[in-house]
Design a protein around this motif. Structure first.
Motif, PDB file in Angstrom:
ATOM      1  N   ALA A   1       0.832  -1.207   0.000  1.00  0.00           N
ATOM      2  CA  ALA A   1       0.000   0.000   0.000  1.00  0.00           C
ATOM      3  C   ALA A   1       0.865   1.256   0.000  1.00  0.00           C
ATOM      4  CB  ALA A   1      -0.923  -0.011   1.209  1.00  0.00           C
ATOM      5  N   PHE A   2       1.960   1.223   0.751  1.00  0.00           N
ATOM      6  CA  PHE A   2       2.877   2.360   0.795  1.00  0.00           C
ATOM      7  C   PHE A   2       3.457   2.636  -0.594  1.00  0.00           C
ATOM      8  CE2 PHE A   2       7.228   3.991   1.253  1.00  0.00           C
ATOM      9  CZ  PHE A   2       6.997   5.145   1.978  1.00  0.00           C
ATOM     10  N   ASP A   3       3.898   1.590  -1.271  1.00  0.00           N
ATOM     11  CA  ASP A   3       4.458   1.753  -2.622  1.00  0.00           C
ATOM     12  C   ASP A   3       3.414   2.326  -3.581  1.00  0.00           C
ATOM     13  OD1 ASP A   3       6.867   0.770  -1.725  1.00  0.00           O
ATOM     14  OD2 ASP A   3       6.562  -1.257  -2.526  1.00  0.00           O
ATOM     15  N   ALA A   4       2.178   1.877  -3.447  1.00  0.00           N
ATOM     16  CA  ALA A   4       1.119   2.331  -4.346  1.00  0.00           C
ATOM     17  C   ALA A   4       0.756   3.800  -4.112  1.00  0.00           C
ATOM     18  CB  ALA A   4      -0.125   1.460  -4.165  1.00  0.00           C
ATOM     19  N   HIS A   5       1.138   4.340  -2.965  1.00  0.00           N
ATOM     20  CA  HIS A   5       0.777   5.709  -2.597  1.00  0.00           C
ATOM     21  C   HIS A   5       1.886   6.709  -2.937  1.00  0.00           C
ATOM     22  CE1 HIS A   5      -1.184   8.601   0.424  1.00  0.00           C
ATOM     23  NE2 HIS A   5      -2.141   8.255  -0.400  1.00  0.00           N
ATOM     24  N   GLU A   6       2.888   6.267  -3.686  1.00  0.00           N
ATOM     25  CA  GLU A   6       4.054   7.120  -3.957  1.00  0.00           C
ATOM     26  C   GLU A   6       3.662   8.423  -4.666  1.00  0.00           C
ATOM     27  OE1 GLU A   6       7.878   6.943  -6.868  1.00  0.00           O
ATOM     28  OE2 GLU A   6       7.670   5.243  -5.494  1.00  0.00           O
ATOM     29  N   GLY A   7       2.747   8.348  -5.617  1.00  0.00           N
ATOM     30  CA  GLY A   7       2.338   9.538  -6.352  1.00  0.00           C
ATOM     31  C   GLY A   7       1.783  10.617  -5.448  1.00  0.00           C
ATOM     32  N   ALA A   8       1.006  10.204  -4.445  1.00  0.00           N
ATOM     33  CA  ALA A   8       0.441  11.172  -3.503  1.00  0.00           C
ATOM     34  C   ALA A   8       1.541  11.795  -2.653  1.00  0.00           C
ATOM     35  CB  ALA A   8      -0.591  10.484  -2.614  1.00  0.00           C
TER      36      ALA A   8
END
Length: 199
Positions: free
Chosen positions: A26-33
């Motif tokens: 989940a952390f990796d997927a939130h990189e753009g934010a």
């Protein structure tokens, strides 16, 4: 290896998660934010005694954006969905030195203590470089607390946790800390650090 540039500001977020793999995905997927929120890189530390206790270092390029990001509904939702199970402890810092190993996971420790005068302490810390090397320290970083400018937050890496523990017990280190003006008992936590990326 050091990061390409020393950020003006950084923060460490310490929190417990239910499951490391789920949280990391989940952390990796939130990189753009994070990028949109003024974050330019991260370095993750997992607790030695509790690998689901995370201390997350975030390098910041825009403090206003980062503060807005840290209080956003989006981040709160993302944290809940990722399995964060404890209220985060957040420390804002000014990075002063950084020569850590970024490209692999390593045993590490976070040390925090009060000093009589930060600039005098930092000079003493630099002068103790030979003690660090003799003690097996292969990567290090120094940060200054923004909320309490006479609190130093230090990060050390070595090839083993035993090396780190032995280093903290070295009499010459204690003497150097006293000479540099350390005024409190150091708070020390042990981790495995890595999973780093500059954006």
């Amino acid at each position: 290896m050091s990061s390409p540039t020393l950020p003006e500001t950084a923060l460490v977020i310490t929190t417990e998660v239910a499951d490391w793999q789920k949280w990391k995905a989940a952390f990796d997927a939130h990189e753009g934010a994070r990028k949109a929120g003024g974050i330019v890189g991260h370095h993750i530390n997992r607790g030695l005694d509790n690998p689901n206790m995370i201390s997350l270092y975030l390098a910041v390029s825009d403090v206003a954006k980062a503060k807005a990001f840290m209080t956003s509904a989006d981040l709160k939702q993302a944290m809940a969905a990722s399995g964060v199970i404890s209220a985060p402890d957040i420390v804002w810092m000014k990075p002063m030195l950084e020569q850590i190993v970024w490209d692999r996971e390593l045993p590490a420790m976070l040390v925090s203590h009060a000093v009589a005068d930060f600039d005098a302490w930092l000079a003493g810390y630099k002068a103790a470089d030979a003690i660090q090397k003799a003690g097996g320290i292969i990567g290090h970083a120094v940060n200054r607390s923004i909320d309490d400018p006479n609190t130093a937050i230090i990060y050390h890496q070595a090839e083993s946790h035993d090396t780190l523990k032995a280093f903290m017990a070295r009499p010459e280190l204690r003497a150097a800390m006293e000479k540099a003006g350390v005024t409190s008992v150091p708070q020390v936590s042990f981790h495995t650090g890595g999973w780093a990326k500059m954006y």
